[in-house]
Every structure is written in C-alpha cells, then in structure tokens.
Design a protein around this motif. Structure first.
Motif, PDB file in Angstrom:
ATOM      1  N   LEU A  58       0.855  -1.187   0.000  1.00  0.00           N
ATOM      2  CA  LEU A  58       0.000   0.000   0.000  1.00  0.00           C
ATOM      3  C   LEU A  58       0.889   1.235   0.000  1.00  0.00           C
ATOM      4  N   THR A  59       0.673   2.128  -0.954  1.00  0.00           N
ATOM      5  CA  THR A  59       1.483   3.333  -1.046  1.00  0.00           C
ATOM      6  C   THR A  59       0.627   4.463  -1.585  1.00  0.00           C
ATOM      7  N   GLY A  60       1.253   5.630  -1.797  1.00  0.00           N
ATOM      8  CA  GLY A  60       0.520   6.784  -2.283  1.00  0.00           C
ATOM      9  C   GLY A  60       1.129   7.345  -3.550  1.00  0.00           C
ATOM     10  N   ALA A  61       0.315   8.034  -4.338  1.00  0.00           N
ATOM     11  CA  ALA A  61       0.798   8.702  -5.540  1.00  0.00           C
ATOM     12  C   ALA A  61       1.408  10.049  -5.171  1.00  0.00           C
ATOM     13  N   GLY A  62       2.346  10.499  -5.988  1.00  0.00           N
ATOM     14  CA  GLY A  62       2.952  11.802  -5.747  1.00  0.00           C
ATOM     15  C   GLY A  62       3.885  11.794  -4.564  1.00  0.00           C
ATOM     16  N   ASP A  63       3.838  12.868  -3.772  1.00  0.00           N
ATOM     17  CA  ASP A  63       4.793  13.039  -2.680  1.00  0.00           C
ATOM     18  C   ASP A  63       4.190  12.786  -1.306  1.00  0.00           C
ATOM     19  N   ALA A  64       3.059  12.069  -1.244  1.00  0.00           N
ATOM     20  CA  ALA A  64       2.423  11.766   0.041  1.00  0.00           C
ATOM     21  C   ALA A  64       1.946  10.325   0.060  1.00  0.00           C
ATOM     22  N   PHE A  65       1.930   9.757   1.260  1.00  0.00           N
ATOM     23  CA  PHE A  65       1.302   8.445   1.469  1.00  0.00           C
ATOM     24  C   PHE A  65      -0.198   8.665   1.650  1.00  0.00           C
ATOM     25  N   CYS A  66      -0.572   9.348   2.710  1.00  0.00           N
ATOM     26  CA  CYS A  66      -1.981   9.710   2.944  1.00  0.00           C
ATOM     27  C   CYS A  66      -2.022  10.773   4.028  1.00  0.00           C
ATOM     28  N   SER A  67      -2.782  11.829   3.779  1.00  0.00           N
ATOM     29  CA  SER A  67      -2.868  12.942   4.728  1.00  0.00           C
ATOM     30  C   SER A  67      -4.102  12.870   5.614  1.00  0.00           C
ATOM     31  N   GLY A  68      -4.769  11.709   5.643  1.00  0.00           N
ATOM     32  CA  GLY A  68      -5.963  11.569   6.475  1.00  0.00           C
ATOM     33  C   GLY A  68      -7.223  11.851   5.686  1.00  0.00           C
ATOM     34  N   GLY A  69      -8.288  12.181   6.391  1.00  0.00           N
ATOM     35  CA  GLY A  69      -9.560  12.460   5.739  1.00  0.00           C
ATOM     36  C   GLY A  69      -9.542  13.799   5.020  1.00  0.00           C
ATOM     37  N   VAL A  98     -11.647   1.044   6.404  1.00  0.00           N
ATOM     38  CA  VAL A  98     -10.330   0.727   5.847  1.00  0.00           C
ATOM     39  C   VAL A  98      -9.471   0.014   6.879  1.00  0.00           C
ATOM     40  N   VAL A  99      -9.448   0.535   8.107  1.00  0.00           N
ATOM     41  CA  VAL A  99      -8.648  -0.092   9.166  1.00  0.00           C
ATOM     42  C   VAL A  99      -9.091  -1.534   9.379  1.00  0.00           C
ATOM     43  N   ARG A 100     -10.391  -1.753   9.451  1.00  0.00           N
ATOM     44  CA  ARG A 100     -10.889  -3.119   9.644  1.00  0.00           C
ATOM     45  C   ARG A 100     -10.517  -4.009   8.465  1.00  0.00           C
ATOM     46  N   SER A 101     -10.605  -3.464   7.263  1.00  0.00           N
ATOM     47  CA  SER A 101     -10.267  -4.256   6.073  1.00  0.00           C
ATOM     48  C   SER A 101      -8.789  -4.613   6.055  1.00  0.00           C
ATOM     49  N   LEU A 102      -7.925  -3.677   6.410  1.00  0.00           N
ATOM     50  CA  LEU A 102      -6.491  -3.962   6.454  1.00  0.00           C
ATOM     51  C   LEU A 102      -6.186  -5.050   7.478  1.00  0.00           C
ATOM     52  N   LEU A 103      -6.803  -4.965   8.641  1.00  0.00           N
ATOM     53  CA  LEU A 103      -6.553  -5.957   9.679  1.00  0.00           C
ATOM     54  C   LEU A 103      -7.127  -7.320   9.327  1.00  0.00           C
ATOM     55  N   ALA A 104      -8.165  -7.342   8.479  1.00  0.00           N
ATOM     56  CA  ALA A 104      -8.812  -8.609   8.127  1.00  0.00           C
ATOM     57  C   ALA A 104      -8.044  -9.383   7.072  1.00  0.00           C
ATOM     58  N   VAL A 105      -7.137  -8.731   6.347  1.00  0.00           N
ATOM     59  CA  VAL A 105      -6.395  -9.412   5.291  1.00  0.00           C
ATOM     60  C   VAL A 105      -5.517 -10.499   5.904  1.00  0.00           C
ATOM     61  N   ALA A 106      -5.619 -11.716   5.377  1.00  0.00           N
ATOM     62  CA  ALA A 106      -4.863 -12.843   5.932  1.00  0.00           C
ATOM     63  C   ALA A 106      -3.418 -12.861   5.449  1.00  0.00           C
ATOM     64  N   LYS A 107      -3.138 -12.186   4.349  1.00  0.00           N
ATOM     65  CA  LYS A 107      -1.799 -12.194   3.761  1.00  0.00           C
ATOM     66  C   LYS A 107      -1.008 -10.966   4.222  1.00  0.00           C
ATOM     67  N   PRO A 108       0.306 -10.977   4.059  1.00  0.00           N
ATOM     68  CA  PRO A 108       1.117  -9.835   4.492  1.00  0.00           C
ATOM     69  C   PRO A 108       0.774  -8.553   3.728  1.00  0.00           C
ATOM     70  N   ASP A 151      -9.457   9.847  15.017  1.00  0.00           N
ATOM     71  CA  ASP A 151     -10.677   9.036  15.008  1.00  0.00           C
ATOM     72  C   ASP A 151     -10.681   7.904  13.999  1.00  0.00           C
ATOM     73  N   GLU A 152      -9.595   7.703  13.258  1.00  0.00           N
ATOM     74  CA  GLU A 152      -9.533   6.536  12.369  1.00  0.00           C
ATOM     75  C   GLU A 152      -8.999   5.311  13.102  1.00  0.00           C
ATOM     76  N   GLY A 153      -8.889   5.380  14.418  1.00  0.00           N
ATOM     77  CA  GLY A 153      -8.316   4.291  15.196  1.00  0.00           C
ATOM     78  C   GLY A 153      -7.002   4.670  15.838  1.00  0.00           C
ATOM     79  N   GLY A 154      -6.588   5.926  15.669  1.00  0.00           N
ATOM     80  CA  GLY A 154      -5.322   6.360  16.224  1.00  0.00           C
ATOM     81  C   GLY A 154      -5.230   6.214  17.725  1.00  0.00           C
ATOM     82  N   ALA A 155      -6.340   6.438  18.426  1.00  0.00           N
ATOM     83  CA  ALA A 155      -6.322   6.319  19.887  1.00  0.00           C
ATOM     84  C   ALA A 155      -6.009   4.891  20.328  1.00  0.00           C
TER      85      ALA A 155
END
Length: 269
Positions: A58-69, A98-108, A151-155
C-alpha cells in the motif's frame, strides 16, 4: 482487474505475486473520501481472495502516502451534517472500514511510506503488517491542529506503537516527525534513502512472496490475536495451529529443501 477512480491496483514491478495498491489523489495528498475508502476496501477483499497474489504493498501517488480524511470535501461535510450521528457514521464507513479491512487481510500487507503519513494516513500505515519509509517521509498526528480527534483508530494504534506518553505528546501537540525519529519512536520499521526506496520496497515484498503462504497467514493471526490472550491461551491456540500447519505440503517442502540445501518453492498448501 477492476478499474478504480481513486486508487490504482497493479502488480509491483511485473511480479503477479505482489499487488501494489496506490492511493491516487495526489492533488489532495491522497486524503481519503468515501469513494477512495470503498475502492480500497474492495481491492483488499479481491487481493485476499486471489490464488495468485501473496503480498500487498500500500502506497501513495505523488509526494504523500496519505494525509488523512479530506476535510475540504463538500460531499463528506454534507454527509456528516445530514444525520444526528452523521460524523460518526461517516467515520464508520470510511476510515474505520479501511482499518478493519487492512486488519482482516490474511496475507502480508506492507505500507510503503513514500511521503507524508499523518492523522488517518498514519493509522492506515499502522494497520499494515510492516512499514518501510523513505528518508524524506514525515509521520505524525495533525488532527489536533484542527480540533479533531485521532478518530480513524489512532487512539488505539498510537499508544500500542509508541507507548502512551509518546502517543499523547504526538496527538496533543500535533507533532510530525521525520522518518528517522518515527523509526526511533516505533512508528516505522525500516527507513531507506530516497533513491533506494523503490528497490527496497520491491526486495521486501519479494522476500514475503517467497515465504510459505500458509505459515505467514497463521503467524499473522496468532500474533495479532495474542494481544488479547494470556500466555496459556496463546500456547493453546499455537498448539492447534501447529496441528494444521505441520501437516501441510509447504512444511514438507521446507524440510526437504533444507535437507537438500536448495531454495524452497512454497505453494500455500
């Protein structure tokens, strides 16, 4: 392969075993919207069902990974205001999904942090299994600067990655760190020079793709689940998993390759 609007999905460096998912809103520093999150969750489900691909990057286009919402998205603002609990529902269907989907993936899953990973973007990275960053990347939590919450799960993620006091300092003060400091704090596992980043990501992904798929999936499940278990519960879970994995063709292949001093060829069976 499905065509998407806000993400790109493609083999990494032509290797069909490695799926690269690129957050593709570079003009907005890959800030997420409902559509981006829907597409990302769909792509992750497709990846996990694939019999060919073994690793996702998982990566980002341009010069950012992801800046949040995307706080400037009028559509997202209107969705949040349309219901008494609208903002919570928006978070449930976007960042939380997204967080739940990432954690649910069985592969690396590898977060290739090519630039800024802040607020929800940092949480997305922490929901991946491994994190590799280029030296010029910056990581932190800027949500408090806008009076917002992690609030995306950071806490949940931040204290587990860096300890409670460091997490509070980052979020309360809105701090953003360079990649070296982020590694020291536990937010990222590997930092490489900018000019070596693409090759380092590819090399890491290939090593994961060469590993035994069944074992990798079970290791993920055991280690993630262990956080909520006692040692005895973890040992019991491990004992049951060993009963399955040790009978697999992959283990027979691994042992035979070791005995004959050759590289193993794992098939995930």
């Amino acid at each position: 392969m499905t065509d998407y609007h806000d993400i790109l999905v493609r083999p990494l460096a032509g290797d069909e075993r490695i799926t690269e998912i690129v957050l593709n809103r570079p003009d907005r520093k890959n800030a997420y919207t409902q559509r981006l999150c829907d597409e990302l969750c769909d792509a992750l489900r497709e990846f996990d069902r694939s019999a060919v691909t073994r690793v996702v990057v998982l990566t980002g286009a341009g010069d950012a990974f992801c800046s949040g919402g995307d706080v400037q998205s009028q559509e997202e603002i209107e969705r949040g205001e349309a219901h008494p609990f609208g903002h919570g529902l928006v978070m449930r269907d976007t960042g939380h999904a997204v967080v739940r989907s990432l954690l649910a993936v069985a592969k690396p899953v590898v977060a290739a942090i090519n630039g800024a990973a802040v607020a929800g973007g940092l949480t997305f990275a922490l929901a991946c299994d491994l994190r590799i960053a280029r030296r010029g990347a910056r990581l932190g939590d800027t949500s408090g600067r806008l009076g917002l919450l992690p609030d995306e799960g950071g806490a949940w993620f931040f204290p587990r990655a860096m300890g409670l006091e460091a997490a509070l300092r980052m979020s309360l003060l809105g701090e953003v760190y360079d990649a070296a400091d982020a590694q020291r704090l536990g937010l990222v596992g590997e930092v490489v020079p900018d000019e070596e980043f693409a090759e380092a990501v590819r090399s890491l992904a290939v090593r994961l793709a060469d590993a035994a798929p069944l074992s990798a999936s079970v290791v993920k499940r055991l280690m993630r689940g262990a956080a909520d278990m006692t040692l005895d519960q973890s040992l019991d879970a491990l004992g049951m998993a060993v009963d399955v994995v040790n009978r697999s063709e992959d283990v027979a292949e691994g042992v035979d390759a070791f005995l004959h001093r050759r590289p193993p060829s794992f098939q995930g069976r």
